[in-house]
Design a protein around this motif. Sequence first.
Motif, mmCIF file in Angstrom:
data_model
loop_
_atom_site.group_PDB
_atom_site.id
_atom_site.type_symbol
_atom_site.label_atom_id
_atom_site.label_comp_id
_atom_site.label_asym_id
_atom_site.label_seq_id
_atom_site.Cartn_x
_atom_site.Cartn_y
_atom_site.Cartn_z
ATOM 1 N N MET A 1 0.842 -1.189 0.000
ATOM 2 C CA MET A 1 0.000 0.000 0.000
ATOM 3 C C MET A 1 0.883 1.246 0.000
ATOM 4 O O MET A 1 1.895 1.305 0.690
ATOM 5 N N LYS A 2 0.494 2.257 -0.792
ATOM 6 C CA LYS A 2 1.255 3.500 -0.823
ATOM 7 C C LYS A 2 0.733 4.440 0.252
ATOM 8 O O LYS A 2 -0.471 4.692 0.353
ATOM 9 N N GLU A 117 -3.200 4.408 1.763
ATOM 10 C CA GLU A 117 -3.087 4.320 3.217
ATOM 11 C C GLU A 117 -2.747 5.713 3.742
ATOM 12 O O GLU A 117 -1.665 6.237 3.462
ATOM 13 N N VAL A 118 -3.683 6.323 4.474
ATOM 14 C CA VAL A 118 -3.568 7.737 4.834
ATOM 15 C C VAL A 118 -3.455 7.927 6.343
ATOM 16 O O VAL A 118 -4.251 7.376 7.112
ATOM 17 N N LEU A 119 -2.473 8.724 6.723
ATOM 18 C CA LEU A 119 -2.364 9.177 8.116
ATOM 19 C C LEU A 119 -2.984 10.561 8.195
ATOM 20 O O LEU A 119 -2.530 11.495 7.525
ATOM 21 N N ILE A 120 -4.033 10.686 8.998
ATOM 22 C CA ILE A 120 -4.692 11.982 9.176
ATOM 23 C C ILE A 120 -4.124 12.652 10.420
ATOM 24 O O ILE A 120 -4.093 12.050 11.498
ATOM 25 N N ILE A 121 -3.675 13.879 10.256
ATOM 26 C CA ILE A 121 -3.110 14.632 11.380
ATOM 27 C C ILE A 121 -3.981 15.858 11.649
ATOM 28 O O ILE A 121 -3.837 16.894 10.990
ATOM 29 N N PRO A 122 -4.923 15.778 12.587
ATOM 30 C CA PRO A 122 -5.666 16.979 12.997
ATOM 31 C C PRO A 122 -4.691 17.919 13.704
ATOM 32 O O PRO A 122 -4.019 17.520 14.659
ATOM 33 N N ARG A 151 -7.379 3.277 3.427
ATOM 34 C CA ARG A 151 -7.393 2.932 4.840
ATOM 35 C C ARG A 151 -6.841 4.123 5.613
ATOM 36 O O ARG A 151 -5.806 4.670 5.251
ATOM 37 N N PHE A 152 -7.550 4.523 6.666
ATOM 38 C CA PHE A 152 -7.155 5.693 7.441
ATOM 39 C C PHE A 152 -6.650 5.310 8.825
ATOM 40 O O PHE A 152 -7.146 4.366 9.455
ATOM 41 N N SER A 153 -5.681 6.063 9.307
ATOM 42 C CA SER A 153 -5.304 6.052 10.722
ATOM 43 C C SER A 153 -5.051 7.505 11.082
ATOM 44 O O SER A 153 -5.046 8.379 10.205
ATOM 45 N N SER A 342 6.650 -2.157 8.665
ATOM 46 C CA SER A 342 7.010 -3.343 9.415
ATOM 47 C C SER A 342 5.828 -4.310 9.499
ATOM 48 O O SER A 342 5.986 -5.528 9.397
ATOM 49 N N LYS A 343 4.617 -3.746 9.673
ATOM 50 C CA LYS A 343 3.416 -4.579 9.719
ATOM 51 C C LYS A 343 3.218 -5.314 8.395
ATOM 52 O O LYS A 343 2.833 -6.482 8.356
ATOM 53 N N ALA A 344 3.454 -4.580 7.304
ATOM 54 C CA ALA A 344 3.251 -5.158 5.980
ATOM 55 C C ALA A 344 4.209 -6.324 5.742
ATOM 56 O O ALA A 344 3.850 -7.355 5.157
ATOM 57 N N ILE A 345 5.449 -6.156 6.216
ATOM 58 C CA ILE A 345 6.453 -7.207 6.057
ATOM 59 C C ILE A 345 6.089 -8.426 6.884
ATOM 60 O O ILE A 345 6.208 -9.579 6.446
ATOM 61 N N ALA A 346 5.612 -8.134 8.122
ATOM 62 C CA ALA A 346 5.235 -9.233 9.013
ATOM 63 C C ALA A 346 4.033 -9.991 8.469
ATOM 64 O O ALA A 346 3.908 -11.190 8.631
#
Length: 346
Positions: A1-2, A117-122, A151-153, A342-346
């Motif tokens: 995922m990018k 794959e998006v990191l949202i920073i309020p 996918r958001f975090s 790291s999660k993706a590799i695991a």
Amino acid sequence: MKKGVLMVNLGSPDSTDPKDVKKYLGQFLMDERVIDFPKWARTLLVKGIILNTRPKKSAEAYSKIWWEKGSPLIVLSEMLQEKVADKVDVPVALGMRYGTPSMLDGLKELDEQGVDEVLIIPLYPQFAMATTETILVLAEELRKEHFPHMRFSDIPAFYNKPEYIEVLSNSIDEKIKDLDYEMLVFSYHGVPERHIRKSDVTKSHCKIDGSCCKTASAAHQFCYRHQCYETTRQVAEKLNLKEGTYFTSFQSRLGFDPWLQPYTDRTIERFGKEGIKKMAIVTPAFVSDCLETLEEIAMEGEEIFHEVGGKEFTTIPCLNDRDDWAHVVATWINDWALVEASKAIA
């Protein structure tokens, strides 16, 4: 995922024209997490009263602080975005909860670059219904409607992160270390007391009685009041501020319902009447200078202080696009990207 990042700030009118201000206020105040009345009552209040009386006055206020390049909040947010983007290896977009560029615009920009794959920073240090929560709720709505493949975090409230406290403390120290001030006021944006109780996950802890914010509780994860006082406490500890030389207050109340107290305008007035001649004031609920800091505090606040006998009124800028602040945000992004990889590799 990018991977990619969406930084989100409050927003601003497109111009100081009352029509643009009215459009912005309508979007902002009709948010059910800002004015949390039933829709019929919110509509009556906002569209029936506020939007027929307030835009012209607000437009005049915006005109006092508007920059040649546009809204200070937008310009400063863009400057921060550029600095952060230079320090990370993933795309970084910017969106505003209200106005332009919108969160949808920012997500489309990331989508066009293949990000899923998006990191949202309020860009809010403390959690509140009307800030962090409304951003995350809208983000999920936009994801379901427009970007179901994404996918958001998100970065949670960072009011107590050591690296944030250090940068905030440094920004304050740079202004006051050679300043012969008598009182340092930490002014946070106000919220209605009911918002604090609504955000209480325990449904019983937040009594706003002077002790609940100091008593350990799961409620503190989402308690704006606790997080404001904790920000002040940690900065005071970091800077070795003496008891009695700093104070916490809340600004920008609206309507007649009880809002968090003490109120900043009355605090400034009281200290002036009590003989304080030299005051410094910082606004840690904001990371970017805006109408509430540049006009309400730096202009109106100073006027109040002088009217009651105060002499020196020093406003401390927000973090804006400071290099050390951009470094902190970039570090959060790089750490997130590394963990996800790291999660993706695991």
